[in-house]
Design an enzyme around this catalytic site. Structure first.
Site, mmCIF file in Angstrom:
data_model
loop_
_atom_site.group_PDB
_atom_site.id
_atom_site.type_symbol
_atom_site.label_atom_id
_atom_site.label_comp_id
_atom_site.label_asym_id
_atom_site.label_seq_id
_atom_site.Cartn_x
_atom_site.Cartn_y
_atom_site.Cartn_z
ATOM 1 N N ASP A 247 0.852 -1.186 0.000
ATOM 2 C CA ASP A 247 0.000 0.000 0.000
ATOM 3 C C ASP A 247 0.890 1.239 0.000
ATOM 4 O OD1 ASP A 247 -1.746 2.090 0.424
ATOM 5 O OD2 ASP A 247 -3.033 0.946 1.771
ATOM 6 N N HIS A 252 0.214 7.956 4.018
ATOM 7 C CA HIS A 252 0.735 7.274 5.191
ATOM 8 C C HIS A 252 2.203 7.577 5.481
ATOM 9 C CE1 HIS A 252 -3.020 5.158 5.184
ATOM 10 N NE2 HIS A 252 -2.807 4.716 3.963
ATOM 11 N N ILE A 267 -1.138 9.147 8.623
ATOM 12 C CA ILE A 267 -1.897 8.233 9.479
ATOM 13 C C ILE A 267 -1.534 6.785 9.162
ATOM 14 C CG2 ILE A 267 -3.832 9.828 9.735
ATOM 15 C CD1 ILE A 267 -5.324 8.210 7.609
ATOM 16 N N GLY A 270 -5.519 1.529 7.811
ATOM 17 C CA GLY A 270 -6.576 0.836 8.537
ATOM 18 C C GLY A 270 -6.355 -0.657 8.590
#
Length: 473
Positions: A247, A252, A267, A270
């Site tokens: 990802d 991120h 962040i 998830g």
């Protein structure tokens, strides 16, 4: 593509044992012995199959139902499995995590949630953009919920063929929910199934249906104190490490990109938090036995920042472990309405026993037994030793085989040696067949810990010579 608080990236045959020659079987098996002789050592919920019928709704979105995304194959090695485990917090601080981060561990295993890494490539490859009726701004797609189901433990390395389909499209008024089902196969056998629930902001109100019986439903946690609570502090590098599993969304890791998206700083993914929570459940309620892990469902709620501490609260109700994950300190629930389904321990034991006869190595030992009889007593007597093989499957011993060459008997039988074995060799069924097929070097297997041995290793040199000489015939 921001997934609630978490992001996906912008959406933009093996040989059959029966085909091996007898000589190949004997010689390849002998190669294990040859390596050992040089070493002085002691020593598997039904799949959510969807209807492919196209809805008669007037919206272009409805026309996407049943449309397939391009199929693809996803190959991985122990490296990718280890990288993922480190990305979701597995650590040498916990000795029980070693099985997920060291390929030489005798019980090396893929974490069950590695299955999402395999399945998400269908979406990350940009196939959604090619589906008729799904003309949309992918910058407004949120990852709302995730479901993963395993039909068998993931192999330590492998190649899976993935097929994805738009299972349904729901009109939520403020947006559209797109349900993507991804099926991953090893050969023709279904290994794992993912369901991605994607929320497209601002595209609802077209008069479509609001619910679907194809959706794997999220379930509220029980209204009582949790039965167990585990915590883990994420590293400041956690998102940087997790993104190496595929990802690459800059949200991120790039502060400027995160700021544009409305966050103070990058962040955590998830699905990284998802992996942390699954590890907690697996550790506390299944003693890290991946064969017991059947399914997981979670709803993404709020953001997590690298460096924060995750707190997984768990409730046991039969074989379903409900859980929710919070950020310790703020109390914010970041994963909600979540659960893991585990297989009962008794079911696993019964399955192991029933599958004992299905080990691929059985064919090899039976062949060795038939042909040792033809060698002759005098040749066999030159070895005059007993060799016991422990063939493992799923981390447990699936079968024991004895090659008894004492007094020229030349017997090969399934079961432990009737007396003390001179040499014991331990190897998984999968690795045994990889050696037989010539795809795994026995020396590499030994030094990586995948092939183990104890007893009089030097005796194995004599057995190796018999097997190798006979194979040449």
């Amino acid at each position: 593509v921001i997934s609630a608080h978490y992001n996906l990236c912008p959406l933009g045959s093996s040989d059959s044992p029966t085909s091996i020659s007898v000589a190949g079987i004997i010689e390849s098996t002998g190669s294990i012995i040859e390596v050992l002789s040089k070493i002085d050592s002691e020593g598997g919920v039904s799949a959510n199959h969807t209807s492919h019928a196209t809805s008669t709704a007037t919206s272009g979105f409805a026309g996407a139902v049943g449309q397939k995304l391009p199929s693809f194959s996803s190959a991985y090695t122990e490296l990718e499995a280890i990288m993922y485990a480190l990305g979701v917090g597995a650590s040498i601080k916990d000795p029980k995590d070693l099985k997920f981060i060291y390929e030489g561990n005798s019980d090396f295993s893929c974490l069950p949630t590695f299955g999402v890494i395999i399945g998400q490539k269908s979406i990350m490859g940009g196939g959604l953009a090619e589906i008729p009726g799904l003309s949309m701004n992918f910058a407004k797609v949120l990852h709302g919920e995730q479901y993963l189901e395993l039909h068998k433990p993931l192999p330590r390395a492998g190649k899976l063929k993935c097929e994805a389909v738009v299972a349904d499209v729901l009109d939520k008024g403020s947006g559209v929910v797109i349900i993507i089902d991804v099926y991953s196969y090893s050969e023709k056998e279904l290994t794992c199934y993912n369901q991605f629930s994607l929320f497209l902001v601002g595209s609802g109100g077209f008069g479509g249906k609001r619910t679907s019986d194809k959706v794997k439903v999220a379930v509220a946690v029980p209204n009582r104190p949790p039965d167990a609570v585990l915590t883990d502090t994420t590293s400041l590098n956690q998102a940087a490490l997790y993104r190496l599993s595929g990802d690459w969304n800059p949200l991120h890791i790039d502060p400027n990109f995160a700021s544009l998206a409305g966050f103070d700083k990058p962040i955590l993914h998830g699905l990284c938090t998802f992996g942390y929570s699954a590890r907690h459940v697996l550790r506390h309620f299944a003693d890290n036995d991946v064969s017991r892990f059947k399914a997981i469902k979670a709803r993404f709620a709020k953001p997590v920042y690298p460096g924060q501490t995750l707190q997984t609260e768990m409730w046991k109700e039969g074989n379903r472990i409900h859980f929710q994950t919070k950020v310790q300190g703020t109390g914010d629930v970041v994963l909600s309405n979540a659960y893991v389904d585990l297989a009962p321990t008794s079911d696993i034991s019964a399955k192991t026993l029933s599958e004992g006869g299905e080990l691929q190595s059985t064919l090899v030992f039976e062949e060795i037994g038939r042909h040792l009889k033809d060698i002759g007593r005098e040749v066999v007597k030159k070895v005059n030793a007993v060799f016991e093989w422990h063939i493992t499957k799923g981390g447990s011993v699936g079968a024991k085989w004895t090659i008894d060459l004492k007094n020229g008997s030349g017997k090969v039988y399934q079961g432990p040696a009737k007396g003390a074995a001179d040499t014991t060799i331990i190897l998984s069924d999968e690795d045994f067949m990889e050696v037989v097929l010539g795809r795994l070097d026995p020396q590499k297997a030994f030094f990586s810990g995948r092939l183990k041995a104890r007893g009089n290793i030097m005796l194995s040199q004599k057995l190796q010579m018999i097997l190798k000489d006979y194979a040449k015939l």
